[in-house]
Design an enzyme around this catalytic site. Structure first.
Site, PDB file in Angstrom:
ATOM      1  CB  SER A   1      -0.960  -0.041   1.197  1.00 23.14           C
ATOM      2  OG  SER A   1      -1.859   1.039   1.197  1.00 23.14           O
TER       3      SER A   1
ATOM      4  CG  HIS B   1      -5.936  -0.385  -0.813  1.00 21.65           C
ATOM      5  ND1 HIS B   1      -5.181   0.212  -1.798  1.00 21.65           N
ATOM      6  CD2 HIS B   1      -5.164  -0.375   0.312  1.00 21.65           C
ATOM      7  CE1 HIS B   1      -4.005   0.546  -1.301  1.00 21.65           C
ATOM      8  NE2 HIS B   1      -3.976   0.215  -0.025  1.00 21.65           N
TER       9      HIS B   1
END
Length: 310
Positions: A93, A201
């Protein structure tokens, strides 16, 4: 020692007084890097990691910059000591930005710009739509995906596939909670709320991703000097436009972490070094019997890793 991969953690790896053992040695390199980053984001990041934020919103606003800076500082110390060059890099991430900086694809100052906007956009989303992030432990991803689909048009997304038995879900608060309860009924061993206040996300992030795309137009990205496996396609991209497109998609797409680790292993690389303030990625990977996992969450472990890899 054979080839090794460097891994960079994302949001959730922070804790109060992190990196304290590095600063106790009066490490001027760390202070210099944190001072530089603090100037770019206009906030005292060193004080943030030592004492925490006085205002909760400041913690949300700047902690991503602090995690990025932590990884960069540790990596620079590794380089200063002539540490070995990894064969591959990847970041989970937010950690993808750390990897790209350390691979000389993005300037540190530019990464801070992107991450600062990333944090701002994440906060913007939750003003009108409360969100929740949960880890589902011990349930097949296909079952979890099908449960998420049952709640449309409410948004619950698979945010990250960390391993065979750890899937992260993210999205609208009530819907995520209901999906978690249903997963438990379907046989999940645990459903754990994560200390992340934004719908990472998930499709909730897609509308604001255009602002990331716009900022990236003004930022130069070079071909990484060390291959970086990206989150959304699980490939080592070299082309500037394709790297930028992948970073925009990463904002609202699943982090395919298990596939990243599998790809590293397929290259006959079985030593992995986590560059960051915690051991979250190390703990995920250590369940693989054939992998040597090292981390740098404190000076002692940094030196152990340095000695082992040399």
């Amino acid at each position: 020692m054979n080839s090794f991969a460097m891994l960079f953690p994302g949001q959730g790896s922070q804790y109060k007084n992190m990196l304290s053992s590095f600063f106790q040695k009066k490490n001027n390199l760390f202070k210099k890097i944190f001072d530089e980053a603090s100037e770019y984001v206009n906030y005292n990041l060193l004080n943030l990691i030592k004492n925490g934020a006085k205002k909760k919103r400041d913690d949300y606003k700047y902690i991503q910059s602090a995690i990025l800076t932590s990884s960069i500082a540790i990596y620079q110390l590794w380089k200063e000591k002539n540490g070995r060059r990894p064969a591959l890099m990847s970041g989970h991430s937010l950690g993808e930005y750390s990897a790209l900086v350390c691979a000389n694809a993005i300037k540190f100052s530019d990464a801070l710009k992107i991450v600062k906007l990333r944090s701002k956009l994440m906060q913007k989303i939750i003003i009108n739509k409360p969100s929740l992030v949960q880890a589902i432990i011990g349930l097949d991803k296909v079952i979890i995906k099908n449960i998420c689909l049952q709640y449309l048009p409410k948004i619950v997304s698979i945010a990250s596939i960390n391993s065979d038995d750890q899937i992260i879900i993210s999205g609208e608060k009530l819907a995520v909670r209901e999906v978690g309860l249903k997963c438990k009924k379907k046989g999940a061993k645990y459903v754990i709320k994560l200390n992340i206040n934004t719908p990472i996300h998930s499709q909730l992030m897609k509308p604001v991703s255009e602002q990331i795309k716009y900022l990236l137009k003004s930022i130069k990205i070079k071909s990484p000097q060390i291959p970086v496996i990206n989150n959304v396609d699980v490939i080592c991209e070299k082309n500037e436009k394709k790297i930028k497109k992948a970073l925009v998609r990463q904002f609202y797409s699943t982090v395919r972490w298990k596939e990243i680790i599998d790809l590293i292993k397929s290259k006959k690389i079985f030593t992995m070094l986590e560059i960051g303030p915690n051991k979250i990625l190390s703990n995920l990977i250590k369940k693989n019997d054939n992998i040597t996992v090292l981390n740098t969450n404190n000076l002692k472990n940094f030196l152990i890793a340095f000695k082992t890899i040399h």
